[in-house]
Design an enzyme around this catalytic site. Structure first.
Site, short mmCIF file in Angstrom:
data_model
loop_
_atom_site.label_atom_id
_atom_site.label_comp_id
_atom_site.label_asym_id
_atom_site.label_seq_id
_atom_site.Cartn_x
_atom_site.Cartn_y
_atom_site.Cartn_z
CD GLU A 6 -2.11 3.24 -0.43
OE1 GLU A 6 -1.57 3.44 -1.79
OE2 GLU A 6 -2.22 2.12 -0.15
CB CYS A 201 0.63 1.72 -4.29
SG CYS A 201 0.68 -0.03 -3.88
CG ASN A 332 4.42 0.33 -0.09
OD1 ASN A 332 4.07 -0.09 0.90
ND2 ASN A 332 3.68 0.48 -1.16
CD GLU A 333 2.79 -4.09 -1.74
OE1 GLU A 333 1.92 -4.89 -0.99
OE2 GLU A 333 2.24 -3.73 -2.73
#
Length: 615
Positions: A6, A201, A332-333
């Site tokens: 990331e 994120c 994502n999440e």
């Protein structure tokens, strides 16, 4: 085991992406951030930022430089990413897009240290009004971690400049627009099974406008998009207001990196939801089609033929062969019913056109609780391919959960332990350390992942990189500065497991039960049928030296010699560092085998890999 990348902690720009110039195309919210006017004596020139708006698409700004003198006493400088790491004897390649409007201006390119001492120089002389790329190279005469790039203007005139760039020649595989070779080598040394990218994120963005859009990251670098990094002001304790994404490292380069290090590519795409911790924006279901189309087009970009629209773009970028994409992450999440509603639309569309693509689905932010329970139940009803579980927890949690997957449904979805790391203090605390206690607990947990490899298909520590002067989140697997990098104790554990995967899991028992905490032991075992090796991974998490007697059943013959590789420290707070990067690193010793019995002493707080030949 694989790698999770990331762009956090200056992981891309200022990290693995080898560009040395910050804000090279003046697209930061503050257009001259990173740049400083240099002027001696009376005013001898000026800089003026121009914005072409939509006329130039992705890159709208450039600077107009007006020089009133031929002395060279006027110019501007770039500070780089916490300085520029320059190495003696290495070649550096400068390029710029330029348009000479009037006069006869030359650009004197110099690298200096903080005292003004010159480290290398060259001259670029733009010619003509049409925009053109100009290149020049020079060799550095000294090593300097905090170099500055100075551009002095010689001769009166007016010149427009854009995409001012400086790269070391020594990138990974010497590629222009390439990556730091030392950082890629650390990844390659792990022999990861997959590379997940680009996050994290940043896939979601603080708002949907700030989400990661892969189509803006391919093609010529001067035509690519530009975006604020969502970690820019995320943590008040680590504000990083100069953190942006140039997308010089884009989806083509991510696929290429995965191929280079022998890893399966695993891209993650936005599912129509921004970060739920920030704005929680969602795209209405009736407006989701462009997001779904992005996913379909990405698969075509990765795998399509030269006759397809997006496959042709991959070929034009220099990769005729498909990237052989097999997996794709949707979201994502993300959590809640809004995620499931959108995921179902993605899944139906992707499976209809590409039924062989395996989809990775989010189980939220935590390994338990209401969010997790809801998503886990819904994803299993959907017969999801792969469920992505995340856990940032205290070291004790990892010890206590080494049996987490022992009773998972063997016929259900596969599990991706997509983000995990033991937190020495608390989740997202700036005081977290990559100490031995954390790495030891992760190793104990990883024996449970390996023992349950029929359920846990993939696992990756997160985050991957952190710049010593530009981080937002700790702990991290690999720490870097402008010249050096080192693997943490956690990296050493990951590498030990990843490079000794084996081909078949075999049981390792103590008192007829899996070894998960009895007397401080945690263990797993695999066969490597290709190398004819039995590999035991045994963690002694106790503070006592323990003698272990292994009796091997089921093999006809075991060699008389073997090896034991040990990672350990008597100090649970021990870390690796730039000053002592190998404080915790593997030590290999020979061991004897008597028949089918091996006796070894397992040192306190140790991770042990025992390797035996068989026939």
């Amino acid at each position: 085991m694989g790698d999770f990348f990331e762009d956090i902690n200056l992981g891309a720009d200022g990290g693995i992406y080898a560009e040395l110039v910050k804000n090279r195309s003046f697209e930061f919210d503050t257009p001259l951030m990173g740049w400083q006017l240099l002027q001696k004596g009376e005013e001898s020139g000026s800089l003026l930022v121009h914005n072409r708006g939509e006329l130039n698409g992705a890159k709208s700004r450039f600077i107009r430089v007006t020089s009133k003198t031929s002395t060279g006493n006027f110019g501007f400088s770039n500070e780089g990413f916490r300085g520029m790491g320059i190495k003696k004897g290495q070649q550096y390649n400068f390029f710029v897009l330029a348009s000479q409007l009037s006069g006869n201006v030359s650009l004197v390119i110099e690298l200096t240290n903080g005292k003004g001492d010159k480290l290398g120089s060259t001259i670029v002389t733009p010619g003509g009004k049409p925009w053109k790329k100009y290149n020049a190279s020079f060799t550095a005469t000294a090593t300097e971690p905090k170099a500055i790039l100075n551009i002095s203007i010689k001769g009166p005139g007016v010149v427009d400049l854009d995409m001012i760039s400086l790269f070391p020649q020594d990138t990974w595989k010497n590629r222009p627009n390439g990556m730091r070779a030392d950082l890629v080598q650390l990844l390659a040394d792990m022999k990861p099974g997959f590379l997940r990218f680009p996050g994290g994120c940043i896939v979601e963005g603080r708002t949907l406008e700030e989400r990661f859009q892969w189509k803006k990251t391919i093609g010529p670098i001067e035509d690519r998009g530009f975006l604020i990094n969502r970690w820019n002001t995320e943590f008040k304790h680590r504000l990083t207001t100069d953190y942006y994404q140039s997308f010089g490292l884009g989806f083509y380069e991510y696929f290429q990196l995965a191929e280079d290090i022998g890893a399966e590519p695993l891209p993650i795409l936005n599912c129509g939801m921004a970060c739920q911790f920030n704005t929680a924006e969602v795209v209405p279901l009736e407006s989701l089609d462009p997001y779904v189309q992005d996913a379909l087009d990405l698969i075509e970009f990765a795998n399509g033929s030269a006759d397809s629209k997006w496959g042709k773009k991959r070929v034009e970028m220099g990769h005729p062969a498909p990237f052989n994409l097999k997996m794709l992450g949707v979201g994502n999440e993300n959590w809640g019913a809004q995620y499931i509603d959108r995921l179902k639309i993605f899944t139906q569309a992707i499976k209809a056109k590409y039924p062989a693509i395996q989809l990775v689905n989010s189980s939220g932010t935590d390994p338990n609780g209401e969010r997790f329970d809801y998503l886990n139940g819904e994803l299993r009803k959907m017969n999801a391919d792969i469920i992505d579980e995340h856990y940032y927890r205290a070291p004790q949690w990892f010890l206590d959960n080494a049996q987490r997957y022992d009773n998972y449904d063997r016929q259900g979805p596969k599990i991706f332990a997509g983000e995990y790391a033991a937190q020495s203090v608390a989740i997202a605390s700036p005081d977290n350390k990559n100490n031995w206690q954390c790495a030891l607990s992760e190793a104990a947990f990883m024996t449970g992942l390996e023992r349950n490899a029929d359920v846990v298909a993939m696992a990756s520590y997160a985050p991957l990189f952190a710049h010593a002067e530009g981080w937002q989140w700790t702990p991290d697997l690999i720490w870097v500065d402008n010249l050096k990098a080192y693997g943490t104790p956690n990296y050493q554990v990951q590498k030990l497991f990843s490079t000794n995967k084996g081909t078949n899991v075999v049981p390792i028992l103590r008192n007829n039960a899996s070894v998960t905490g009895q007397a401080g032991y945690y263990a797993s075992a695999v066969l490597d049928k290709n190398k004819k090796e039995l590999i035991l991974k045994v963690v002694n998490a106790s503070d006592k030296m323990q003698d272990a007697d292994f009796v091997i059943d089921g093999l006809s013959k075991v060699g008389a010699k073997g090896t034991i590789t040990v990672l350990r420290s008597d100090k649970l707070d021990q870390v690796n560092s730039f000053e002592n990067p190998t404080a915790i690193s593997p030590v290999v010793k020979d061991i004897n085998v008597k028949g089918k019995s091996v006796k070894v002493g397992l040192q306190p707080y140790s991770v042990n890999l025992i390797k035996l030949k068989f026939s």
